[in-house]
Motif scaffolding. Structure first.
Motif, mmCIF file in Angstrom:
data_model
loop_
_atom_site.group_PDB
_atom_site.id
_atom_site.type_symbol
_atom_site.label_atom_id
_atom_site.label_comp_id
_atom_site.label_asym_id
_atom_site.label_seq_id
_atom_site.Cartn_x
_atom_site.Cartn_y
_atom_site.Cartn_z
ATOM 1 N N LEU A 38 35.046 145.483 68.531
ATOM 2 C CA LEU A 38 36.390 145.676 67.989
ATOM 3 C C LEU A 38 37.931 145.683 68.820
ATOM 4 O O LEU A 38 38.323 145.314 68.902
ATOM 5 C CB LEU A 38 36.997 145.981 66.246
ATOM 6 C CG LEU A 38 37.675 146.376 65.691
ATOM 7 C CD1 LEU A 38 37.767 144.464 64.829
ATOM 8 C CD2 LEU A 38 37.824 147.179 64.672
ATOM 9 N N ASN A 39 36.919 146.823 69.537
ATOM 10 C CA ASN A 39 38.322 147.698 70.410
ATOM 11 C C ASN A 39 38.605 146.561 71.640
ATOM 12 O O ASN A 39 39.246 146.685 72.073
ATOM 13 C CB ASN A 39 37.244 148.752 70.261
ATOM 14 C CG ASN A 39 38.695 149.188 71.488
ATOM 15 O OD1 ASN A 39 40.253 149.973 71.664
ATOM 16 N ND2 ASN A 39 37.551 150.621 72.290
ATOM 17 N N TYR A 43 39.588 141.212 65.942
ATOM 18 C CA TYR A 43 38.392 140.582 64.925
ATOM 19 C C TYR A 43 38.490 139.292 65.014
ATOM 20 O O TYR A 43 37.303 138.630 64.490
ATOM 21 C CB TYR A 43 39.124 140.815 63.518
ATOM 22 C CG TYR A 43 39.225 140.678 62.379
ATOM 23 C CD1 TYR A 43 37.769 141.843 61.522
ATOM 24 C CD2 TYR A 43 39.146 139.440 61.656
ATOM 25 C CE1 TYR A 43 37.500 140.707 60.691
ATOM 26 C CE2 TYR A 43 38.857 139.127 60.629
ATOM 27 C CZ TYR A 43 37.740 139.766 59.824
ATOM 28 O OH TYR A 43 37.203 139.139 58.816
ATOM 29 N N GLN A 44 38.996 138.490 65.288
ATOM 30 C CA GLN A 44 39.196 137.460 65.368
ATOM 31 C C GLN A 44 37.567 136.289 66.216
ATOM 32 O O GLN A 44 37.219 135.266 65.995
ATOM 33 C CB GLN A 44 40.301 136.446 65.896
ATOM 34 C CG GLN A 44 41.247 136.755 65.032
ATOM 35 C CD GLN A 44 41.492 135.725 63.580
ATOM 36 O OE1 GLN A 44 41.037 134.706 63.209
ATOM 37 N NE2 GLN A 44 42.195 135.789 62.461
ATOM 38 N N ALA A 45 37.915 137.651 67.565
ATOM 39 C CA ALA A 45 36.642 136.749 68.160
ATOM 40 C C ALA A 45 35.262 137.522 68.395
ATOM 41 O O ALA A 45 35.129 136.852 68.587
ATOM 42 C CB ALA A 45 37.198 137.204 69.686
ATOM 43 N N LEU A 46 35.530 138.310 67.078
ATOM 44 C CA LEU A 46 34.162 139.416 66.928
ATOM 45 C C LEU A 46 33.315 138.409 65.881
ATOM 46 O O LEU A 46 33.384 137.600 65.072
ATOM 47 C CB LEU A 46 34.094 140.331 66.288
ATOM 48 C CG LEU A 46 33.377 141.412 65.718
ATOM 49 C CD1 LEU A 46 34.184 142.983 65.757
ATOM 50 C CD2 LEU A 46 33.299 140.571 64.153
ATOM 51 N N VAL A 73 33.356 145.090 59.490
ATOM 52 C CA VAL A 73 34.504 146.059 59.688
ATOM 53 C C VAL A 73 35.840 146.349 59.132
ATOM 54 O O VAL A 73 35.548 148.105 59.361
ATOM 55 C CB VAL A 73 35.452 144.932 60.109
ATOM 56 C CG1 VAL A 73 36.871 145.367 60.375
ATOM 57 C CG2 VAL A 73 34.694 143.911 61.123
ATOM 58 N N ALA A 74 35.416 146.873 57.968
ATOM 59 C CA ALA A 74 36.458 147.726 56.621
ATOM 60 C C ALA A 74 34.950 149.257 57.058
ATOM 61 O O ALA A 74 35.658 150.111 56.526
ATOM 62 C CB ALA A 74 36.009 146.576 56.138
ATOM 63 N N ASP A 75 33.393 148.530 56.673
ATOM 64 C CA ASP A 75 33.436 149.657 56.619
ATOM 65 C C ASP A 75 32.963 150.571 57.428
ATOM 66 O O ASP A 75 32.792 151.722 57.496
ATOM 67 C CB ASP A 75 31.419 149.533 55.734
ATOM 68 C CG ASP A 75 31.605 149.051 54.714
ATOM 69 O OD1 ASP A 75 32.140 149.570 54.039
ATOM 70 O OD2 ASP A 75 30.305 148.746 53.594
ATOM 71 N N ALA A 76 33.192 150.253 58.917
ATOM 72 C CA ALA A 76 33.061 150.610 59.562
ATOM 73 C C ALA A 76 34.108 150.975 60.300
ATOM 74 O O ALA A 76 34.303 152.138 61.021
ATOM 75 C CB ALA A 76 32.642 148.834 61.531
ATOM 76 N N SER A 124 44.397 137.714 59.443
ATOM 77 C CA SER A 124 43.247 137.575 59.009
ATOM 78 C C SER A 124 43.036 137.527 57.820
ATOM 79 O O SER A 124 42.912 138.506 57.028
ATOM 80 C CB SER A 124 41.982 138.847 59.719
ATOM 81 O OG SER A 124 42.320 137.977 61.019
ATOM 82 N N PRO A 125 42.774 136.351 56.940
ATOM 83 C CA PRO A 125 43.338 136.871 55.392
ATOM 84 C C PRO A 125 41.987 137.507 54.659
ATOM 85 O O PRO A 125 42.310 138.192 54.042
ATOM 86 C CB PRO A 125 43.424 135.276 54.756
ATOM 87 C CG PRO A 125 44.258 134.346 55.787
ATOM 88 C CD PRO A 125 43.711 135.160 57.075
#
Length: 219
Positions: A38-39, A43-46, A73-76, A124-125
């Motif tokens: 993510l870093n 997000y889009q490319a992950l 991602v939300a949990d991370a 990112s909806p």
């Protein structure tokens, strides 16, 4: 609350739905991999495949735990504690409400990756919906906690619907004040919102013991 040594993901699939017994250490590997990617790529490319590869686990292992990228991602991000419980003093309900609203509206104390993820969510909806739902649940739980403690101290009792309405009002106020860029909200403005909106609503429900509506401050 959550931290990197004691993870409590909220959107990971329940153990009862995952099939065979699972090694909890894999969860930490997956979360660490998700944060790293993510870093580095955003997000889009992950992709879930890249996360599995980075973590050294199979895609089946990953999908048994998280079924969507937005949930993972939300949990991370949650392991970095974006939604910690404030340090409530208990001196007054007003002070505790101000502590909650300040923490919820302050971006400066959050890790850079958390701030970046919230910025990514605007385009990112699926991620936006997941993080918005997480934030709404957090605010609802905190308001229920504060209302319950006020009731124990002699105030009136709020119904679940009343707690939800007041929590939703607080979320709407924060979203409006933060604007499309998600800017931090000043303490002075938070005081105005707490005194003129939240305390007024709570006083009218009888939660604030013997309280008349607070003296309005300038809006």
């Amino acid at each position: 609350m959550t931290d990197q040594t004691h993870m409590q993901p909220q959107r990971r699939r329940p153990v009862s739905q995952r099939g065979r017994r699972q090694d909890a250490s894999r969860d930490e590997l997956i979360v660490a991999a998700a944060l790293k990617l993510l870093n580095s790529v955003g997000y889009q490319a992950l992709t879930m495949s890249d996360v599995a590869s980075e973590a050294g686990v199979s895609k089946a292992t990953l999908y048994r735990r998280w079924t969507t990228k937005s949930d993972l991602v939300a949990d991370a991000v949650d392991t970095l504690s974006p939604f910690d419980r404030p340090r409530y003093t208990g001196a007054s309900l007003r002070d505790d409400l101000l502590a909650l609203m300040q923490q919820a509206g302050d971006c400066t104390a959050r890790p850079d990756i958390v701030i970046a993820t919230f910025e990514m969510a605007r385009s990112s909806p699926d991620l936006y919906q997941t993080l918005s739902e997480r934030f709404a649940v957090y605010m609802l739980e905190e308001f229920a906690f504060l209302a319950g403690r006020a009731s124990e101290n002699g105030g009136g009792q709020l119904s679940d619907d009343q707690v939800e309405i007041i929590a939703d009002t607080a979320v709407a106020l924060l979203a409006h004040e933060a604007g499309p860029t998600g800017k931090s909200i000043s303490r002075e403005r938070m005081i105005t919102l707490v005194d003129n909106v939240l305390m007024v609503l709570l006083a009218r429900t009888g939660v604030v013991v013997g309280a008349a509506s607070p003296e309005p401050t300038d809006l």
